[in-house]
Design a protein around this motif. Structure first.
Motif, PDB file in Angstrom:
ATOM      1  N   TRP A 199      19.992  23.622 -33.276  1.00 38.78           N
ATOM      2  CA  TRP A 199      20.249  25.005 -33.680  1.00 38.78           C
ATOM      3  C   TRP A 199      19.382  25.993 -32.922  1.00 38.78           C
ATOM      4  O   TRP A 199      19.525  27.203 -33.066  1.00 38.78           O
ATOM      5  N   GLN A 200      18.444  25.488 -32.112  1.00 36.23           N
ATOM      6  CA  GLN A 200      17.655  26.401 -31.282  1.00 36.23           C
ATOM      7  C   GLN A 200      18.375  26.694 -29.966  1.00 36.23           C
ATOM      8  O   GLN A 200      17.922  27.512 -29.183  1.00 36.23           O
ATOM      9  N   LEU A 201      19.491  25.989 -29.732  1.00 39.34           N
ATOM     10  CA  LEU A 201      20.219  26.147 -28.473  1.00 39.34           C
ATOM     11  C   LEU A 201      21.453  27.010 -28.673  1.00 39.34           C
ATOM     12  O   LEU A 201      21.953  27.158 -29.782  1.00 39.34           O
ATOM     13  N   SER A 202      21.967  27.539 -27.546  1.00 36.51           N
ATOM     14  CA  SER A 202      23.211  28.316 -27.612  1.00 36.51           C
ATOM     15  C   SER A 202      24.394  27.371 -27.832  1.00 36.51           C
ATOM     16  O   SER A 202      24.258  26.153 -27.688  1.00 36.51           O
ATOM     17  N   GLY A 203      25.542  27.936 -28.150  1.00 39.82           N
ATOM     18  CA  GLY A 203      26.720  27.122 -28.423  1.00 39.82           C
ATOM     19  C   GLY A 203      27.088  26.224 -27.247  1.00 39.82           C
ATOM     20  O   GLY A 203      27.350  25.030 -27.417  1.00 39.82           O
ATOM     21  N   GLY A 204      27.086  26.800 -26.048  1.00 42.41           N
ATOM     22  CA  GLY A 204      27.428  26.015 -24.864  1.00 42.41           C
ATOM     23  C   GLY A 204      26.453  24.869 -24.653  1.00 42.41           C
ATOM     24  O   GLY A 204      26.851  23.745 -24.318  1.00 42.41           O
ATOM     25  N   MET A 205      25.168  25.135 -24.883  1.00 38.57           N
ATOM     26  CA  MET A 205      24.172  24.075 -24.718  1.00 38.57           C
ATOM     27  C   MET A 205      24.342  23.001 -25.779  1.00 38.57           C
ATOM     28  O   MET A 205      24.158  21.815 -25.511  1.00 38.57           O
ATOM     29  N   GLN A 206      24.706  23.408 -26.999  1.00 44.15           N
ATOM     30  CA  GLN A 206      24.931  22.410 -28.051  1.00 44.15           C
ATOM     31  C   GLN A 206      26.073  21.481 -27.658  1.00 44.15           C
ATOM     32  O   GLN A 206      26.004  20.275 -27.856  1.00 44.15           O
ATOM     33  N   GLN A 207      27.135  22.067 -27.061  1.00 49.23           N
ATOM     34  CA  GLN A 207      28.243  21.213 -26.675  1.00 49.23           C
ATOM     35  C   GLN A 207      27.837  20.295 -25.513  1.00 49.23           C
ATOM     36  O   GLN A 207      28.283  19.164 -25.419  1.00 49.23           O
ATOM     37  N   ARG A 208      26.926  20.773 -24.655  1.00 47.48           N
ATOM     38  CA  ARG A 208      26.398  19.901 -23.608  1.00 47.48           C
ATOM     39  C   ARG A 208      25.665  18.709 -24.220  1.00 47.48           C
ATOM     40  O   ARG A 208      25.767  17.585 -23.725  1.00 47.48           O
ATOM     41  N   VAL A 209      24.924  18.965 -25.310  1.00 50.42           N
ATOM     42  CA  VAL A 209      24.220  17.870 -25.971  1.00 50.42           C
ATOM     43  C   VAL A 209      25.226  16.856 -26.503  1.00 50.42           C
ATOM     44  O   VAL A 209      25.051  15.645 -26.342  1.00 50.42           O
ATOM     45  N   ALA A 210      26.296  17.367 -27.111  1.00 45.36           N
ATOM     46  CA  ALA A 210      27.314  16.460 -27.644  1.00 45.36           C
ATOM     47  C   ALA A 210      27.934  15.628 -26.520  1.00 45.36           C
ATOM     48  O   ALA A 210      28.222  14.442 -26.695  1.00 45.36           O
ATOM     49  N   ILE A 211      28.118  16.252 -25.356  1.00 43.14           N
ATOM     50  CA  ILE A 211      28.665  15.511 -24.211  1.00 43.14           C
ATOM     51  C   ILE A 211      27.645  14.480 -23.718  1.00 43.14           C
ATOM     52  O   ILE A 211      27.997  13.326 -23.426  1.00 43.14           O
ATOM     53  N   ALA A 212      26.368  14.883 -23.702  1.00 42.72           N
ATOM     54  CA  ALA A 212      25.320  13.942 -23.289  1.00 42.72           C
ATOM     55  C   ALA A 212      25.289  12.744 -24.230  1.00 42.72           C
ATOM     56  O   ALA A 212      25.163  11.594 -23.792  1.00 42.72           O
ATOM     57  N   ARG A 213      25.436  12.999 -25.521  1.00 42.41           N
ATOM     58  CA  ARG A 213      25.444  11.905 -26.483  1.00 42.41           C
ATOM     59  C   ARG A 213      26.607  10.960 -26.204  1.00 42.41           C
ATOM     60  O   ARG A 213      26.461   9.733 -26.265  1.00 42.41           O
ATOM     61  N   ALA A 214      27.748  11.552 -25.862  1.00 39.25           N
ATOM     62  CA  ALA A 214      28.931  10.728 -25.596  1.00 39.25           C
ATOM     63  C   ALA A 214      28.742   9.860 -24.353  1.00 39.25           C
ATOM     64  O   ALA A 214      29.046   8.668 -24.375  1.00 39.25           O
ATOM     65  N   ILE A 215      28.212  10.430 -23.273  1.00 40.23           N
ATOM     66  CA  ILE A 215      28.122   9.608 -22.050  1.00 40.23           C
ATOM     67  C   ILE A 215      26.958   8.618 -22.115  1.00 40.23           C
ATOM     68  O   ILE A 215      27.033   7.537 -21.538  1.00 40.23           O
ATOM     69  N   ALA A 216      25.890   8.973 -22.871  1.00 43.91           N
ATOM     70  CA  ALA A 216      24.782   8.027 -23.016  1.00 43.91           C
ATOM     71  C   ALA A 216      25.248   6.765 -23.736  1.00 43.91           C
ATOM     72  O   ALA A 216      24.697   5.687 -23.551  1.00 43.91           O
ATOM     73  N   TYR A 217      26.275   6.907 -24.537  1.00 45.59           N
ATOM     74  CA  TYR A 217      26.843   5.807 -25.323  1.00 45.59           C
ATOM     75  C   TYR A 217      27.568   4.816 -24.411  1.00 45.59           C
ATOM     76  O   TYR A 217      27.928   3.726 -24.829  1.00 45.59           O
ATOM     77  N   GLU A 218      27.777   5.190 -23.176  1.00 48.98           N
ATOM     78  CA  GLU A 218      28.467   4.374 -22.166  1.00 48.98           C
ATOM     79  C   GLU A 218      29.800   3.856 -22.682  1.00 48.98           C
ATOM     80  O   GLU A 218      30.033   2.645 -22.725  1.00 48.98           O
ATOM     81  N   PRO A 219      30.691   4.785 -23.059  1.00 43.90           N
ATOM     82  CA  PRO A 219      31.958   4.348 -23.647  1.00 43.90           C
ATOM     83  C   PRO A 219      32.959   3.912 -22.588  1.00 43.90           C
ATOM     84  O   PRO A 219      32.826   4.286 -21.426  1.00 43.90           O
TER      85      PRO A 219
END
Lengths: 266, 258, 278
Positions: free
Chosen positions: A136-156
């Motif tokens: 919540w300290q990040l902007s909306g775009g940065m939050q979505q980047r985090v969600a994308i980072a979480r997805a790719i770190a998962y190595e799906p």
């Protein structure tokens, strides 16, 4: 090419006290390993329902979904999902690193491996320094980047994205589109990208599936023959782009008007 | 400057009120309202000496025990009910009734069931404290965000990990609200329990003073109870602010962005 | 990592669907009540708790029914409710008045903040010995306790409510040269109203608890005193019947006020929010 995602005769009916709503009529398609497919449809086309069935979050009424040949009966292990509501998908009580780390811990990966994946994925989305912030300290775009980072770190094996950029401003959206496109090119993850934005679908995908209004069918299956190297300005102003957009657009208009197209539905 | 201003604002009215009490009661010959200095004198003599260990400590231990048991029990049952729809719907009317029974009338009931020992006093506190925690936990667990629930399912977070990383933290702000209510109810029940039947403790002492017409002593006990209530609430706020830092930050950022 | 099981293709997969809404008949609450009643009936009969002095539910209910035929119970009930109503009304009036005054005058708010925070957590029962000395066993004792406890509930909610007034709306009203009276009437009060109702609802249940507690501890005539008498005279069944009655009374007050709140404010956009207000 082998098929990674196979959807066969998918049908979903919601039933509640005396009311019966057929959200998905009959959907059949397949996405090859490593392919980037976009799914567009008019609003209310059951796009989210389709995605939830693909993700194993919702049981279809009939038909089946297979990931890499295995039928989906619950969230499959090799799948990551990026939701539209980034603010509600990241855990506000965890830091960015902890958010990305949690699924990896569930995979029982060793600590050093997890740390490496978290660091690399954060760097890949351009947030190398934001790891210790709360979302919540990040902007909306940065939050979505985090969600994308979480997805790719998962190595799906498969990455599902549900209108991920619908809630960010136009400039951020363009940046994120390029990010997703470049991640796909470097990692080669099979990607299904749901959107209502025709331009976005054509710009991102190697292929665009056009959905009808509900009860949903696949109206059209468009190969996007644009070069792999794409650019927000030049790619979008080529005649090929315009032609593809026009074709998809017409399909959507037909869908809204309730006319049946002559696409891959048959 | 601003610190000075804030201190003045915070202490101004309380100081004025105490001063007012001091002045108006100074020459008081009224039996029931003795002069404030006399009360404060008794306060120092009674509560800052042997009575502290003889009465205050046992009372506080009972409260601590009752509060802890209520917290653990309330959260555990609340999570179970919050996660199991059928169970919750079945328990709802029963909870509605049990919660509505004034907790103080359970004091004589518990005296019959569990005697009048320390265990019974603790049970009295639990009988009133557990409900706010329980009900708030149920609400908090049920209000967990749908997208977060889906996120956990997608990434294979289930079982105890789900409890630890999703259910409990998501419900934490609401659980804290319940705990805060419980704390003040617990203090009330501690006093009532001791007024009813006890051989030591704050409630017992205050009633003894009143019955023996030791008026300044009685007032000093009332002041002590007030101070304890205030200190406990302040302590709770400190702990809550630390534990729920993320929640306060999240709300702050939501407010800023509309 | 075994989320993919080996269900044969074509078979409906056992994925959990979202909660079915209202499809099933609402039996669960009745089952819950029945189970609780059964436990309250059987456990006392087994005598495992308190050497069998606990009366089973059926005899408690029978006792309550027979009590209902006597004037004593109704008199006591009337007294308890009178104390409750007087105390609650006074607490609400005082709380709303003080809340509006403190909330609308920033200086007052700044000056009183620490005092409110200090006085609010003081347990009302601490005052019991003092009110006994001053009022004895008159019903005013209970009223004082109720006013003290209920006042804070209402005051704090009113303050929350005034804090919730949209500054833009308030400034708009000012820029259109609304007077103070009009601003309070058309901007502050409508926003605050749901919070006032929440405060009243909370105060109503606290007031009932204190009305009965006062009678129980002080000995003022009323239901609480009957419980105390039943306990000291060893009339266990009677005592449980009275406890059951207080529970029913409490449920009635809680449900009634919740219903009234919803009925009165169904139109208000912030009803949901105010329900979540602490």
């Amino acid at each position: 090419m082998t098929e990674m995602v196979t959807v066969k005769g998918l049908n979903k009916v919601y039933e509640s006290t005396g009311r019966r709503v057929e959200a998905i009529g009959d959907i059949t398609f397949a996405v090859a390993r490593g392919e980037f497919a976009c799914i567009v449809g008019p609003s209310g086309a059951g796009k989210t329902t389709l995605l939830k069935c693909l993700a194993g979050l919702l049981a279809p009424t009939a038909g089946e979904v297979r990931i890499d040949g295995t039928p989906v009966t619950g969230p499959p292990p090799g799948m990551a999902v990026v939701f539209q509501e980034y603010g509600r998908s990241l855990f506000p009580w965890k830091t960015v690193r902890q958010n990305i780390d949690l699924p990896l811990r569930q995979k029982k990966l060793p600590r050093d491996r997890r740390e490496k994946l978290v660091t690399e994925s954060l760097a890949a989305v351009g947030l190398a320094d934001a790891g210790d912030s709360y979302s919540w300290q990040l902007s909306g775009g940065m939050q979505q980047r985090v969600a994308i980072a979480r997805a790719i770190a998962y190595e799906p094996q498969v990455l599902l994205m549900d209108e991920p950029f619908a809630a960010v401003d136009a400039q951020t959206r363009a940046d994120l589109e390029d990010l997703v496109r470049s991640l796909w090119r470097s990692l080669g993850i099979t990607t299904l990208f749901v959107t209502h934005d025709i331009d976005e679908a054509v710009y991102l995908g190697e292929r665009v599936l056009v959905l009808s209004a509900s009860p949903t069918h696949v109206l059209d299956d468009v190969r996007i023959g644009l070069p792999a190297d794409r650019d927000q300005v030049t790619s979008r102003s080529t005649p090929e782009f315009a032609a593809l957009r026009a074709r998809v657009h017409r399909g959507i208009q037909d869908a809204k008007a309730g006319r049946r197209g002559t696409g891959a539905a048959a | 400057m601003s610190l000075l201003r804030r201190t003045l604002l915070a202490l101004g009215l309380p100081a004025a009120l105490v001063a007012l009490w001091w002045v108006t009661s100074a020459g008081s010959t009224s039996y029931y309202f003795p002069p404030l200095p006399e009360i404060l004198d008794q306060f120092g003599r009674l509560w800052l000496s042997s009575r502290f260990t003889a009465d205050v400590v046992p009372s506080m231990l009972r409260l601590l025990a009752g509060f802890t048991v209520s917290a653990v029990l309330g959260v555990a049952l609340g999570v179970a009910l919050g996660l199991t729809d059928a169970l919750r719907r079945g328990a709802e009317p029963v909870l509605e009734f049990v919660r509505a029974v004034p907790p103080t009338v359970l004091v004589p009931v518990i005296a019959i069931v569990a005697g009048i020992g320390d265990g019974s006093k603790t049970l009295v506190i639990v009988s009133g404290c557990v409900w706010p925690v329980l009900l708030n936990t149920v609400e908090g667990v049920r209000a967990a965000d749908e997208v977060m629930v889906d996120t956990c399912r997608v990434y294979g977070v289930h079982g105890t990990a789900r409890l630890r990383h999703l259910v409990l933290p998501a419900a934490a702000p609401q659980i804290a609200a319940g705990l805060r209510q419980s704390l003040s109810i617990g203090l009330i029940l501690m006093v009532i329990g001791e007024m009813f039947a006890a051989t030591n403790g704050l409630g017992f002492s205050i009633v003894q003073f009143q019955r023996t017409f030791a008026i300044p002593q009685m007032w000093s006990g009332i002041i002590l109870l007030g101070l304890i209530g205030f200190v406990l609430s302040a302590l709770f706020t400190v702990v809550e602010k630390r534990a729920l830092r993320w929640y306060l930050g999240l709300r702050e950022s939501q407010r800023r962005n509309g | 990592m075994t989320a993919l099981d080996t269900a044969p293709p074509g078979q409906a997969p056992p994925v959990t669907t979202p909660r079915p809404r209202g499809r099933r008949p609402r039996v669960a609450p009745f089952v819950g009540i029945a189970v609780a009643a059964l436990i309250a009936e059987i456990v006392p009969r087994t005598g495992v708790i308190a050497d069998g002095v606990l009366p089973p539910l059926s005899s408690v209910v029978a006792e309550l029914v027979s009590e209902a035929g006597e004037a004593t119970l109704w008199q006591a009930l009337g007294r308890t409710l009178r104390t409750w109503a007087i105390g609650l009304t006074a607490a609400v009036v005082a709380g709303v008045a003080a809340g509006l005054l403190i909330g609308l005058v920033p200086v007052l708010r700044a000056v009183t903040a620490s005092t409110v925070e200090f006085l609010r957590p003081i347990p009302s029962v601490a005052l019991i010995p003092a009110v006994i000395l001053i009022f004895g066993t008159d019903f005013e004792s209970g009223v004082v306790l109720i006013v003290y406890a209920g006042f804070w509930q209402v005051l704090v909610q009113v303050l929350y409510g005034i804090q919730d007034v949209d500054p833009v709306t308030y400034d708009t009203a000012r820029s259109y040269r609304f007077g103070l009276r009009a601003r309070v009437l058309h901007v502050v009060w409508p926003t605050t109203l749901p919070f006032v109702f929440t405060g009243i609802r909370l105060a109503a249940s606290v007031a009932l608890v204190l009305a009965i507690t006062g009678e129980l501890v002080i000995g003022t005539p009323g239901i609480g005193q009957l419980i105390s008498v039943a306990q000291s005279s060893g009339a266990t069944t009677r005592m449980f019947a009275l406890v059951l009655l207080t529970g029913l009374l409490g449920t009635l007050v809680n449900v009634g006020f919740r219903y009234a709140e919803r009925a009165a404010l169904g139109w208000h956009p912030s009803v949901r929010r105010s329900e979540n207000a602490r």
